[in-house]
Motif scaffolding. Structure first.
Motif, PDB file in Angstrom:
ATOM      1  N   ARG A   1       6.626   9.968  -0.414  1.00 14.17           N
ATOM      2  CA  ARG A   1       5.627  10.458  -1.636  1.00 14.17           C
ATOM      3  C   ARG A   1       5.647   9.506  -2.729  1.00 14.17           C
ATOM      4  O   ARG A   1       6.609   8.800  -3.075  1.00 14.17           O
ATOM      5  CB  ARG A   1       6.447  11.715  -2.262  1.00 14.17           C
ATOM      6  CG  ARG A   1       5.730  12.391  -3.212  1.00 14.17           C
ATOM      7  CD  ARG A   1       6.262  13.612  -3.832  1.00 14.17           C
ATOM      8  NE  ARG A   1       5.704  14.262  -4.846  1.00 14.17           N
ATOM      9  CZ  ARG A   1       6.004  15.086  -5.633  1.00 14.17           C
ATOM     10  NH1 ARG A   1       7.180  15.690  -5.561  1.00 14.17           N
ATOM     11  NH2 ARG A   1       5.458  15.712  -6.909  1.00 14.17           N
ATOM     12  N   ARG A   2       4.479   9.179  -3.265  1.00 16.20           N
ATOM     13  CA  ARG A   2       4.246   8.217  -4.401  1.00 16.20           C
ATOM     14  C   ARG A   2       4.140   9.363  -5.654  1.00 16.20           C
ATOM     15  O   ARG A   2       3.446  10.151  -5.784  1.00 16.20           O
ATOM     16  CB  ARG A   2       2.961   7.460  -4.273  1.00 16.20           C
ATOM     17  CG  ARG A   2       2.648   6.324  -5.099  1.00 16.20           C
ATOM     18  CD  ARG A   2       1.173   5.991  -5.170  1.00 16.20           C
ATOM     19  NE  ARG A   2       1.118   4.780  -3.994  1.00 16.20           N
ATOM     20  CZ  ARG A   2       1.066   3.564  -4.016  1.00 16.20           C
ATOM     21  NH1 ARG A   2       1.684   3.022  -5.149  1.00 16.20           N
ATOM     22  NH2 ARG A   2       1.204   2.904  -2.705  1.00 16.20           N
TER      23      ARG A   2
ATOM     24  N   SER B   1       7.682   5.145  -6.946  1.00 14.97           N
ATOM     25  CA  SER B   1       6.766   4.672  -8.168  1.00 14.97           C
ATOM     26  C   SER B   1       6.601   3.101  -8.158  1.00 14.97           C
ATOM     27  O   SER B   1       7.563   2.408  -8.076  1.00 14.97           O
ATOM     28  CB  SER B   1       6.913   5.543  -9.385  1.00 14.97           C
ATOM     29  OG  SER B   1       8.214   5.171  -9.831  1.00 14.97           O
TER      30      SER B   1
ATOM     31  N   PRO C   1       5.361   8.649   5.778  1.00 16.93           N
ATOM     32  CA  PRO C   1       5.132   8.279   4.359  1.00 16.93           C
ATOM     33  C   PRO C   1       5.816   8.865   3.373  1.00 16.93           C
ATOM     34  O   PRO C   1       6.115   9.938   3.203  1.00 16.93           O
ATOM     35  CB  PRO C   1       3.527   8.545   4.178  1.00 16.93           C
ATOM     36  CG  PRO C   1       3.074   8.919   5.645  1.00 16.93           C
ATOM     37  CD  PRO C   1       4.403   9.358   6.408  1.00 16.93           C
TER      38      PRO C   1
ATOM     39  N   PHE D   1       7.317   3.938   3.572  1.00 15.05           N
ATOM     40  CA  PHE D   1       7.355   4.841   4.939  1.00 15.05           C
ATOM     41  C   PHE D   1       8.972   4.866   4.926  1.00 15.05           C
ATOM     42  O   PHE D   1       9.909   3.988   4.819  1.00 15.05           O
ATOM     43  CB  PHE D   1       7.001   4.433   6.237  1.00 15.05           C
ATOM     44  CG  PHE D   1       5.507   4.100   6.387  1.00 15.05           C
ATOM     45  CD1 PHE D   1       4.849   5.352   6.875  1.00 15.05           C
ATOM     46  CD2 PHE D   1       4.997   3.187   5.618  1.00 15.05           C
ATOM     47  CE1 PHE D   1       3.420   5.236   6.638  1.00 15.05           C
ATOM     48  CE2 PHE D   1       3.607   3.010   5.633  1.00 15.05           C
ATOM     49  CZ  PHE D   1       2.614   4.113   6.249  1.00 15.05           C
TER      50      PHE D   1
ATOM     51  N   ALA E   1       7.165  -0.808   5.108  1.00 14.77           N
ATOM     52  CA  ALA E   1       6.009  -0.669   4.116  1.00 14.77           C
ATOM     53  C   ALA E   1       5.288  -1.279   4.806  1.00 14.77           C
ATOM     54  O   ALA E   1       4.716  -2.194   5.719  1.00 14.77           O
ATOM     55  CB  ALA E   1       6.375  -1.515   2.884  1.00 14.77           C
ATOM     56  N   SER E   2       3.639  -0.555   4.368  1.00 18.25           N
ATOM     57  CA  SER E   2       2.392  -1.234   4.871  1.00 18.25           C
ATOM     58  C   SER E   2       1.785  -2.128   3.766  1.00 18.25           C
ATOM     59  O   SER E   2       1.860  -1.849   2.575  1.00 18.25           O
ATOM     60  CB  SER E   2       1.405  -0.083   5.173  1.00 18.25           C
ATOM     61  OG  SER E   2       1.133   0.842   3.883  1.00 18.25           O
TER      62      SER E   2
ATOM     63  N   MET F   1       0.743  -1.138  -0.043  1.00 23.95           N
ATOM     64  CA  MET F   1      -0.097  -0.118  -0.186  1.00 23.95           C
ATOM     65  C   MET F   1       0.808   1.307   0.224  1.00 23.95           C
ATOM     66  O   MET F   1       0.702   2.169  -0.732  1.00 23.95           O
ATOM     67  CB  MET F   1      -0.862   0.016   1.178  1.00 23.95           C
ATOM     68  CG  MET F   1      -1.851  -1.264   1.256  1.00 23.95           C
ATOM     69  SD  MET F   1      -2.976  -1.012   2.800  1.00 23.95           S
ATOM     70  CE  MET F   1      -3.755   0.573   2.858  1.00 23.95           C
ATOM     71  N   GLN F   2       1.954   1.398   1.004  1.00 22.74           N
ATOM     72  CA  GLN F   2       2.672   2.565   0.934  1.00 22.74           C
ATOM     73  C   GLN F   2       4.028   2.486   1.577  1.00 22.74           C
ATOM     74  O   GLN F   2       4.302   1.489   2.456  1.00 22.74           O
ATOM     75  CB  GLN F   2       1.922   3.587   2.193  1.00 22.74           C
ATOM     76  CG  GLN F   2       2.655   4.709   2.401  1.00 22.74           C
ATOM     77  CD  GLN F   2       2.837   5.730   1.034  1.00 22.74           C
ATOM     78  OE1 GLN F   2       1.646   5.869   0.367  1.00 22.74           O
ATOM     79  NE2 GLN F   2       3.854   6.335   1.029  1.00 22.74           N
TER      80      GLN F   2
END
Length: 699
Positions: A377-378, A402, A375, A370, A426-427, A367-368
């Motif tokens: 930036r995506r 990305s 977090p 860190f 990471a989540s 998902m994201q």
């Protein structure tokens, strides 16, 4: 122009292959950084040949390929040209395949297959992808069936063996050696003395399937035997140029129904494994234009097995994945060890997400990211790999990440000038669906098709399934689809009582871990057990033909003495209670015939026999429903009303014009009666018949 050594044609103009210099005995035209990078790109595209359609889609979406230039590296140039053609539109590709087909066949004819493999050129994998591409396109076109094929399947044995081998390849498994050897003994009925017998795709596939087993052995002598089998297969392919010249051209060779090019690639991949090389820190500018395509270099060291080298960061023993929240419903959070990051260029690092699971990460969707607890930036897809007009990375000072798919693999591109000094985590979103692949039965062709259909459906629905082959890998709360038939346990219970119960008990291990197998395991207790179904139908009042179970001829005599079986009940059908596909079906017109036939039947099958009144029907209906609602159905219309079976093997035809509205009430009541409280989620495939004998309540 200098003629090519060992080739029958002076040059391959269509492939941009030219002698630019006089080749000497100690020169290798395929040596050099430029061809090594091309070779690495080809292997990223080819892989092991699985998921051909996915690889083709990724290839079409990828960045520009290296340009084709004149070269004396024949095998490299052929591979690169085929790679370019895989990206072109169908009409243009067909024209090009027709135009250069003769040259490609010439290369195949004049080059030993093992030599191509020893050069680590995945030529046969590219032919396999071209075969997959044509097959997919022509399955949807009206003229596909009219195209000429090399060595079409001519017998049921060929079809079964082809499906059997293909099913193993689809699931990355090796066909058992004994079955391949047995097939070789019966593959071609022609006399060995006949010249035409030397041209046989069936024999070639049998040799290659056998070689695939031996090629994976460590003993060098056994591996040499695999090479000899490749030579035998090669002979049965190449001899067809003389025996069947009209079909021995590139397009018919690609349209063959045999998975022959995939098999050749699989065998050679084991005999001559390819290892990606790490790009030197100061590499010369490659003349093939690979510098303009960042995606070419990205996967070479991390998409396959990461190799230690100057571009790979070292990880301390303390940097092991620390995951929290896995027992609870997520998001789950895991720290990322430095070992999963592979330097791509400067401050850009790549993470191959399938490799994370090997590091102990949860098998789910990221998902994201860190960085130091914040977090990251995506950015837009592949943004971290992009350059500005001056060839510089954009925003190198601002960390970000990305996602991108490169030739079917999901990669994370992380841009961070100080990644060494940062702590990454990471989540993860949990999986909601999964696929349980029971290894002992997954290679069965029918199971393989179902499992592949599940994977295809997941992809179309945008789902990432949690694929497992061991119940201990199951995660609580995940709905696991599965497909297991009588080949469970390698088929040791096929045709015996209890196969369904054994499967149900096996699947129970998933439920004990909090997972939800689908279909429900308890439904397997009725699988291939006509006696259990007979008892269920009698208990809930479903109309069915009058039937009896006998284990001896004496049981038959007792039924007659007790008046349970009368002459008016004939003709009877003898059925195998634990088999399918009409196996073991016999018909008896009288009691005298029944005594004789039953004795033979019991001796042959060694299980009790189900006697059933034979209905006078010309067709029966197969209906699939979920929760009492009809999903699909069709009539099986007998070729002759007197035929015993309405199965497709008996020559029946299908008619999809079923009376849905008329049978809907019965299907709903049937689902409720047989499924009980679970009828709303019950899935089944049932057979309905219409009795033309005028006997009410028995049809």
């Amino acid at each position: 122009m200098i003629a090519m050594a060992g080739l029958r044609t002076p040059a391959l103009y269509g492939l941009c292959v030219l002698w630019l210099f006089q080749a000497t005995a100690d020169s290798d035209p395929c040596a050099g950084q430029e061809w090594e990078q091309v070779r690495q790109l080809l292997w990223v595209v080819a892989g092991d040949g699985r998921d051909g359609h996915g690889r083709l889609r990724s290839l079409k979406d990828s960045e520009p390929l290296p340009p084709m230039r004149p070269s004396a590296c024949v095998h490299g140039a052929v591979c690169l040209h085929l790679l370019h053609m895989l990206r072109t539109e169908r009409q243009e590709r067909i024209r090009e395949l027709s135009g250069i087909g003769g040259e490609v066949v010439t290369v195949l004819m004049d080059s030993a297959f093992s030599k191509i493999g020893a050069g680590r050129w995945p030529l046969f994998a590219l032919l396999h992808l071209a075969q997959v591409q044509l097959e997919g396109e022509e399955a949807l076109s009206s003229d596909g069936a009219d195209q000429r094929r090399w060595q079409p399947l001519v017998t049921d044995d060929h079809v079964r063996f082809r499906n059997w081998v293909h099913g193993h390849l689809v699931h990355g498994q090796t066909p058992p050696l004994v079955d391949s050897v047995h097939f070789l003994a019966r593959a071609d009925p022609r006399e060995p003395a006949q010249p035409s017998s030397l041209c046989s795709a069936a024999k070639a596939v049998g040799y290659l399937a056998s070689a695939l087993v031996l090629a994976q052995e460590k003993d060098e002598q056994i591996r040499k035997e695999a090479e000899h089998l490749v030579v035998s297969a090669e002979g049965h392919i190449k001899h067809c140029e003389n025996v069947e010249p009209e079909s021995f051209s590139l397009l018919p060779l690609l349209r063959t129904e045999w998975p022959i090019w995939w098999l050749v690639h699989s065998v050679l991949s084991h005999l001559f494994p390819w290892q990606a090389t790490v790009r030197p820190a100061a590499a010369p500018s490659p003349p093939l234009g690979l510098e303009t395509s960042p995606k070419v270099q990205a996967p070479v060291q991390d998409v396959r097995q990461p190799q230690p080298g100057p571009a790979q960061m070292s990880a301390s023993p303390r940097e092991t994945p620390q995951c929290t929240g896995l027992e609870n419903r997520p998001p789950s959070l895991c720290s990322l060890p430095k070992a999963v990051f592979v330097q791509y260029d400067g401050a850009v690092y790549l993470v191959d997400t399938p490799q994370l699971e090997k590091q102990g990460m949860p098998g789910a969707s990221l998902m994201q990211l860190f960085r130091d607890g914040r977090p990251l930036r995506r950015r837009a897809a592949a943004a971290a790999l992009c350059e500005d007009g001056l060839g510089r990375r954009q925003n190198e000072e601002a960390p970000g990440f990305s996602e991108s798919r490169i030739f079917g693999r999901r990669l994370l591109a992380v841009q961070d000038p100080d990644l060494q000094g940062a702590a990454y985590s990471a989540s993860w979103a949990p999986p909601t669906v999964g696929l349980y692949v029971e290894e002992t039965s997954a290679s069965d062709p029918y199971n393989a098709e179902w499992l592949q259909a599940y994977i295809t459906a997941f992809g179309r629905l945008g789902l990432e399934p949690h694929v497992i082959s061991n119940s201990e890998e199951a995660q609580a709360g995940v709905l696991y689809f599965w497909r297991i038939n009588q080949m469970f346990g390698g088929g040791r219970l096929a045709g015996a009582p209890g196969v369904g119960l054994a499967v149900a008990q096996h699947l129970g291990a998933l439920t004990t871990r909090g997972a939800a197998p689908w279909p429900r395991p308890e439904t397997m207790q009725l699988y291939q057990d006509k006696i259990a179904l007979r008892e269920l139908f009698a208990r809930v009042g479903v109309p069915a033909p009058k039937s009896w179970v006998v284990a001896t001829v004496a049981d038959l005599e007792n039924l007659l003495k007790e008046g349970q079986l009368k002459d008016a009940d004939f003709p009877l059908v003898l059925k195998h209670p634990y088999a399918a596909s009409s196996r073991g079906m016999r018909s008896c017109a009288s009691m005298a015939e029944a005594r004789q036939v039953l004795a033979q039947w019991l001796q042959e099958h060694q299980v009790p026999c189900l006697l059933q009144r034979r209905l006078a029907i010309s067709r029966d209906m197969r209906v699939t429903y979920v929760g009492g609602e009809i999903i699909q159905g069709y009539w099986r219309v007998k070729a002759d009303s007197g035929d015993l079976s309405s199965g497709s093997a008996a020559g029946s035809r299908l008619d999809f014009a079923i009376p849905r509205e008329a049978i809907a009430p019965f299907v709903r009541s049937f689902a409720e009666a047989t499924g009980g409280q679970a009828a709303k989620t019950f899935l089944a495939d049932v057979c309905l018949t219409e009795d033309m004998s005028g006997q009410n309540g028995e049809g």
